[in-house]
Design an enzyme around this catalytic site. Structure first.
Site, PDB file in Angstrom:
ATOM      1  CB  CYS A  32       7.450  -5.152   8.390  1.00 31.99           C
ATOM      2  SG  CYS A  32       8.882  -4.348   9.151  1.00 31.99           S
ATOM      3  CB  CYS A  67       3.296  -1.466  13.407  1.00 34.66           C
ATOM      4  SG  CYS A  67       3.390  -1.483  11.622  1.00 34.66           S
ATOM      5  CD  GLU A 108      -2.871  -1.252   2.333  1.00 36.19           C
ATOM      6  OE1 GLU A 108      -3.947  -1.846   2.178  1.00 36.19           O
ATOM      7  OE2 GLU A 108      -2.523  -0.770   3.419  1.00 36.19           O
TER       8      GLU A 108
HETATM    9  S1  SF4 Z   1       6.509   0.237  12.454  1.00 34.60           S
HETATM   10 FE1  SF4 Z   1       5.689  -1.536  11.329  1.00 34.60          FE
HETATM   11  S2  SF4 Z   1       6.494  -1.337   9.245  1.00 34.60           S
HETATM   12 FE2  SF4 Z   1       7.718   0.013  10.584  1.00 34.60          FE
HETATM   13  S3  SF4 Z   1       9.482  -1.252  11.225  1.00 34.60           S
HETATM   14 FE3  SF4 Z   1       7.916  -1.506  12.824  1.00 34.60          FE
HETATM   15  S4  SF4 Z   1       6.780  -3.330  12.167  1.00 34.60           S
HETATM   16 FE4  SF4 Z   1       7.939  -2.658  10.384  1.00 34.60          FE
END
Ligand code: SF4
Length: 346
Positions: free
Chosen positions: A114, A121, A94
């Site tokens: 990720c 998150c 996205e």
């Molecule tokens: S905030 Fe989300 S996308 Fe960013 S490093 Fe942490 S887990 Fe990964």
């Protein structure tokens, strides 16, 4: 057979020139094709109208152009646009267009999912499938630039690498994408309008400093107390704050570039005076800016935005210590496009 063909946009301009020479053609033909691929955003070899039909067929036999496809596009009541972008292998990431009065910012993804595990998150709940290629990052920016022109009558002004993924875990491809974005033969954007936002990978911050990159650095800090940070960002146990701080000192010594910290204040987690005091201690070695970001709950209510008194305390103490502070209101909440909400739900 089609799978065996190479993505032509994985080639540098020099490699394209060499390819044409090896085919018995002129090196200049490589420049022409490169311009079509990057400057004009050609989606097929057919589009390359000043290249002969025979050459286009030859290219077709050797290569593919793996363009992204905007699968679904959602528009928020506040003007924010979220794209679900399909990649050539069917995976989806996205990216978001965030318009304000003075700027239009693209928030782009660097990985599918990720590998880090920040507990607040939504992306962390998706397994990391793979890194994005430079052209897949570049295409997200082009798509958002087009939407910015269409819906807001102005080109994109800024880019943040704050979508899905940890950009410094895909450093080489992010760098190559930024080269194209800033190149006059690409989008010609100034690197000073690009911010790479990291959760803090010390080794890679040092590498960025050594590479003398010209774009800006932001760190998702959220706590300057190891125990607290590890509880919400478990990888902090591997990269503790002392290592992060030392890498940031190195970055500043080389670049003299101000560091931005992204910071959410959560109720009962980091909303006390000791938390803001630790933040001041952590960042006062260099000119710093703290963005206090409004939090968007991702579901179960474990993390909740702190009350306004806590935010006021942060602002007061940071300002008293000459640290620039801004409060970032969330945008695109109604379409799950706000910070930390990107999770391929659409
Ligand atoms: S905030 Fe989300 S996308 Fe960013 S490093 Fe942490 S887990 Fe990964």
């Amino acid at each position: 057979m089609a799978d065996k063909k190479k993505d032509i946009r994985a080639l540098t301009k020099e490699q394209l020139r060499e390819f044409f020479v090896a085919q018995g053609d002129k090196a200049f033909r490589g420049n022409q094709v490169y311009e079509w691929l990057w400057g004009k955003g050609a989606h097929s070899f057919e589009d390359m109208t000043n290249v002969s039909k025979a050459t286009r067929e030859m290219l077709e036999n050797h290569f593919v152009i793996n363009h992204i496809k905007v699968d679904t596009m959602q528009r928020s009541s506040d003007g924010t646009v979220k794209n679900a972008v399909q990649l050539h292998d069917g995976l989806v990431v996205e990216s978001v267009l965030i318009p304000t009065k003075s700027r239009t910012t693209a928030c782009v993804s660097s990985q599918v999912g990720c590998s880090l595990d920040c507990r607040f998150c939504a992306t962390a709940r998706l397994k990391r499938m793979r890194n994005l290629n430079p052209d897949e990052i570049y295409d997200q920016v082009v798509a958002i630039d087009n939407e910015s022109r269409l819906y807001h009558d102005r080109p994109l002004s800024n880019i943040v690498f704050m979508g899905m993924g940890e950009p410094l875990m895909n450093y080489n491809n992010v760098l190559k994408a930024i080269d194209k974005i800033t190149d006059d033969e690409g989008l010609g954007m100034s690197p000073r309008r690009i911010t790479v936002s990291t959760s803090g990978v010390p080794k890679m911050i040092r590498k960025m400093a050594d590479d003398e990159v010209k774009f800006k650095l932001a760190v998702s800090l959220h706590s300057a107390i190891d125990e607290v940070r590890t509880s919400i960002m478990p990888f902090n146990a591997t990269f503790p704050l002392a290592d992060l701080r030392s890498a940031l000192e190195y970055w500043y010594s080389k670049t003299k570039s101000r560091i931005t910290y992204e910071y959410v204040v959560w109720k009962g987690i980091n909303d006390k005076r000791k938390d803001v005091d630790a933040l001041v201690q952590f960042c006062k070695f260099a000119p710093s800016k703290v963005n206090l970001i409004e939090y968007n709950p991702i579901d179960d209510g474990e993390f909740q935005q702190a009350n306004s008194e806590a935010i006021d305390m942060y602002v007061k103490v940071l300002e008293a210590n000459n640290i620039t502070v801004t409060i970032r209101r969330s945008r695109g909440k109604d379409i799950d496009a706000a910070c930390g909400q990107l999770a391929n739900k659409s």
